[in-house]
Scaffold this active site. Structure first.
Site, PDB file in Angstrom:
ATOM      1  N   ASP A 230       0.884  -1.161   0.000  1.00 36.78           N
ATOM      2  CA  ASP A 230       0.000   0.000   0.000  1.00 36.78           C
ATOM      3  C   ASP A 230       0.930   1.221   0.000  1.00 36.78           C
ATOM      4  O   ASP A 230       2.120   1.117   0.329  1.00 36.78           O
ATOM      5  CB  ASP A 230      -0.943  -0.010   1.211  1.00 36.78           C
TER       6      ASP A 230
HETATM    7  C1  BGC Z   1      -5.002   3.350   0.160  1.00 38.25           C
HETATM    8  C2  BGC Z   1      -5.108   2.417  -1.031  1.00 38.25           C
HETATM    9  C3  BGC Z   1      -4.846   3.194  -2.311  1.00 38.25           C
HETATM   10  C4  BGC Z   1      -3.478   3.825  -2.213  1.00 38.25           C
HETATM   11  C5  BGC Z   1      -3.084   4.615  -3.442  1.00 38.25           C
HETATM   12  C6  BGC Z   1      -3.743   4.174   0.149  1.00 38.25           C
HETATM   13  O1  BGC Z   1      -3.801   5.188   1.083  1.00 38.25           O
HETATM   14  O2  BGC Z   1      -5.088   2.606   1.347  1.00 38.25           O
HETATM   15  O3  BGC Z   1      -6.377   1.803  -1.053  1.00 38.25           O
HETATM   16  O4  BGC Z   1      -4.972   2.363  -3.415  1.00 38.25           O
HETATM   17  O5  BGC Z   1      -3.465   4.715  -1.109  1.00 38.25           O
HETATM   18  O6  BGC Z   1      -3.799   5.796  -3.500  1.00 38.25           O
END
Ligand code: BGC
Length: 660
Positions: A230
């Site tokens: 993530d």
């Molecule tokens: C989120 C993800 C997301 C990623 C990219 C993170 O903060 O948990 O779900 O895909 O950011 O934006």
């Protein structure tokens, strides 16, 4: 041009791996900026562009305004796998049209608490429902040659301290509740990417959890493709070696911290890491690059499908998702010609939900958004719409939540189950002024309804996407007969929910204890015999269905359940038939009932249809956390078929022998 048409994905990845130099390999392990991987031009490896989902192509990762679909919780409420696959294909098409090759969707974390800030991005509280939706959406997305990235692996069920909290969860619960949607995504949809979570699981960060990323994900579940962190999730871990040896293939965003080229090379020099460790994770990324057509001479792996119409898809999902929660004296549907004056009030009547970053990473900014007020004006004519409920024939209150802290929003859990006090007051005041008051809720998670008995009808529209207003009017006027069902229990009080036992079980502090174990959602309400406000699987229709003539047959491999479903009303409609099973529960404690099959079946007025549902015996197993394997209990199983987890119409039994 490099010509590699006949190689299998396996071979293609192996050949690329053999051609890459060590610095090139090290360079591929972290992204190139926020939304793409690095390219290696020498070998025809292009960068893989990605975008956020899962409500559509997000603005912040594509700089495009795009189709805003209903939220995933709404898709789950359709209980319609065919529609979910078509939706996935539409999402995949939009992603490809935006020039991207991976969409960071679907999110399949289980709704553990009604307060979870990202509940709207997920498929509800039940692992079977979440699995079916995940498989369908991923198949759809990947049919366009675009990678789905199933997220967030794993036990990322709250936003409070999501970057540090340690989820204390036992093996059995992990396997029976939190893993199934990931496992199905791999086994049945061959998902091309998995995103590792921010949180810790039993003390260890998701991005450096070798037991989960390697033993479980790659070993037990057989995953072979890309494991991406993530965004910034690899930061708090204990280092380069820890992440790579655990099984992380890509740190995002770039240039990364732990998986930066320099660090990787240094770790190898120091003997903390070997090239073989790097190869093990890199091959997953290379496979995904091959599958998505990011390697010259290799077209993306896709299935031919006709192009879909995103607008029609958005509206269709929105209509099928709407749940009719109450309808006193059959007030709905409204006879559009005789409805007279309609009062339209409430903060969500003309609110647009789609703006950049509104609610977090899933925010999609559409070119237009048909709010309920806009759709009503169009359908009824502006002159029939008034503000004063007392002077109207019907009053519509558009209430609910918003994509901001305190509502449905990434990074923040809600603090309370109730709607803002001003909305409760407005609903009560409107109902006093007009007995024909309908409340339409736009929200992504359960809300308390102390005013329920004071209003004539309640319609739950979730976050219905850019054509949501049209879909709501379709249902209010009967142009569409509602068939959505709740993918999560709506508790009467927060303290009835399994996670809300005490501070340690929600939201915890350094750690959060999943003390409810398997008893998530309706499993808990059933075990404790608590009456929910609305049970899992609930939803009314403008017609009624009757169930009869149950037959149960058992083969070596499966149980086949058949019954007759009759539409005994005067309108055509669709019923979501649900099959729940209670295992003997002698060897180990089992939930009172668990959803094992469902189907959305359309039936014409006064007609019947025979429904057959087949349950492979393997899906009845439990996870033995001492032997660490799935076992099938012998003994008598009870099954029930019905219209919700608390409206079971037909009951049967079957027995399984010990040798199975
Ligand atoms: C989120 C993800 C997301 C990623 C990219 C993170 O903060 O948990 O779900 O895909 O950011 O934006």
């Amino acid at each position: 041009m490099i010509d590699r048409p006949s190689q299998s994905v396996e071979n293609a990845a192996a050949v690329l791996l053999a051609q890459l130099t060590l610095p090139e390999k090290a360079g591929l392990l972290a992204g190139d900026g926020f939304w793409k991987t690095r390219a290696v031009e020498r070998l025809g490896i292009r960068s893989l562009g990605m975008t956020d989902g899962p409500l559509g192509v997000a603005f912040h990762s594509s700089w495009r305004r795009a189709t805003r679909y209903p939220a995933p919780v709404a898709l789950a409420a359709t209980f319609d796998e065919t529609l979910a696959e078509a939706f996935g294909a539409s999402l995949g098409q939009d992603t490809a049209d935006a020039g991207k090759r991976m969409i960071l969707a679907p999110g399949v974390n289980i709704v553990r608490s009604p307060l979870g800030g990202r509940n709207f991005e997920y498929f509800g509280e039940d692992p079977w429902l979440a699995s079916r939706m995940a498989v369908a959406v991923i198949r759809g997305i990947q049919s366009r040659g675009v990678a789905a990235c199933v997220k967030h692996f794993i036990a990322n069920n709250q936003e409070t301290r999501r970057r540090s909290v340690s989820v204390e969860v036992d093996e059995r619960t992990l396997h029976e509740i939190y893993l199934p949607a990931f496992s199905a995504a791999i086994a049945e949809a061959d998902v091309w990417a998995v995103m590792a979570c921010y949180n810790r699981i039993n003390g260890r960060y998701g991005c450096e959890h070798r037991q989960l990323l390697t033993d479980v994900l790659r070993g037990e579940l057989g995953f072979r493709n890309l494991v991406v962190s993530d965004w910034f999730a690899a930061r708090p871990t204990s280092g380069t070696g820890a992440c790579i040896r655990a099984g992380l293939s890509l740190e995002m965003p770039g240039p990364g911290r732990w998986l930066r080229r320099r660090r990787v090379l240094r770790a190898i020099e120091r003997g903390e890491l070997t090239e073989a460790d790097v190869d093990r994770v890199l091959v997953g990324l290379l496979r995904t690059l091959v599958l998505t057509g990011c390697v010259e001479g290799r077209p993306p792996a896709r299935r031919e499908r006709p192009r879909s119409d995103p607008a029609a898809m958005a509206r269709q999902v929105a209509r099928e998702a709407i749940v009719l929660l109450s309808n006193r004296d059959g007030l709905l549907p409204l006879d559009i010609n005789r409805a007279g004056r309609v009062a339209v009030v409430g903060p969500n009547a003309d609110h647009r939900f789609g703006f950049p970053l509104a609610g977090g990473s899933s925010a999609v900014w559409p070119r237009r958004e048909i709010t309920p007020l806009v759709a009503l004006r169009r359908r009824l004519g502006a002159r029939r719409i008034v503000k004063d409920p007392a002077s109207a024939d019907v009053a519509l209150v558009f209430a609910g939540l918003r994509h901001r802290p305190g509502g449905d929003c990434e990074g923040f859990d809600r603090k309370q189950l109730s709607l803002p006090a001003s909305q409760e007051a407005l609903i009560r005041q409107t109902a006093r002024a007009n007995p024909r008051t309908v409340v339409i809720l736009l929200c992504g998670s359960p809300v308390a309804m102390p005013w329920l008995d004071e209003v004539a009808a309640v319609v739950l529209a979730w976050y219905p996407g850019m054509y949501g207003g049209d879909a709501i009017v379709d249902v209010l006027t009967g142009a569409f007969n509602p068939s959505g069902r709740l993918p999560m229990t709506f508790p009467a009080r927060l303290e009835d929910s399994p996670a809300h036992r005490d501070e340690r079980s929600w939201p915890g502090s350094d750690s959060v204890e999943y003390t409810e174990g398997l008893m998530v959602g309706y499993r808990h309400f059933d075990a404790k015999e608590i009456e929910p406000l609305f049970p899992f699987g609930f939803g009314l229709s403008y017609t009624q269905f009757d169930y009869c003539d149950l037959e149960v047959a058992i083969t070596d491999e499966s149980v086949v359940v058949a019954f007759t479903l009759r539409n005994c009303g005067t309108r055509t409609g669709a019923e979501v038939v649900q099959l729940y099973i209670a295992a003997p529960g002698v060897a180990v404690l089992r939930p009172r009932r668990e959803l094992k099959r469902f189907a959305r079946i359309g039936v014409q007025a006064s007609e019947s249809t025979r429904v057959e549902l087949e349950i492979p015996l393997a899906t009845l197993r439990y996870f033995d956390d001492e032997r660490l394997e799935w076992l099938l209990e012998a003994g008598e199983y009870r099954l029930a078929v019905g219209a919700s987890s608390r409206d079971l119409r037909l009951h049967g039994t079957f027995s399984l022998q010990a040798h199975k």
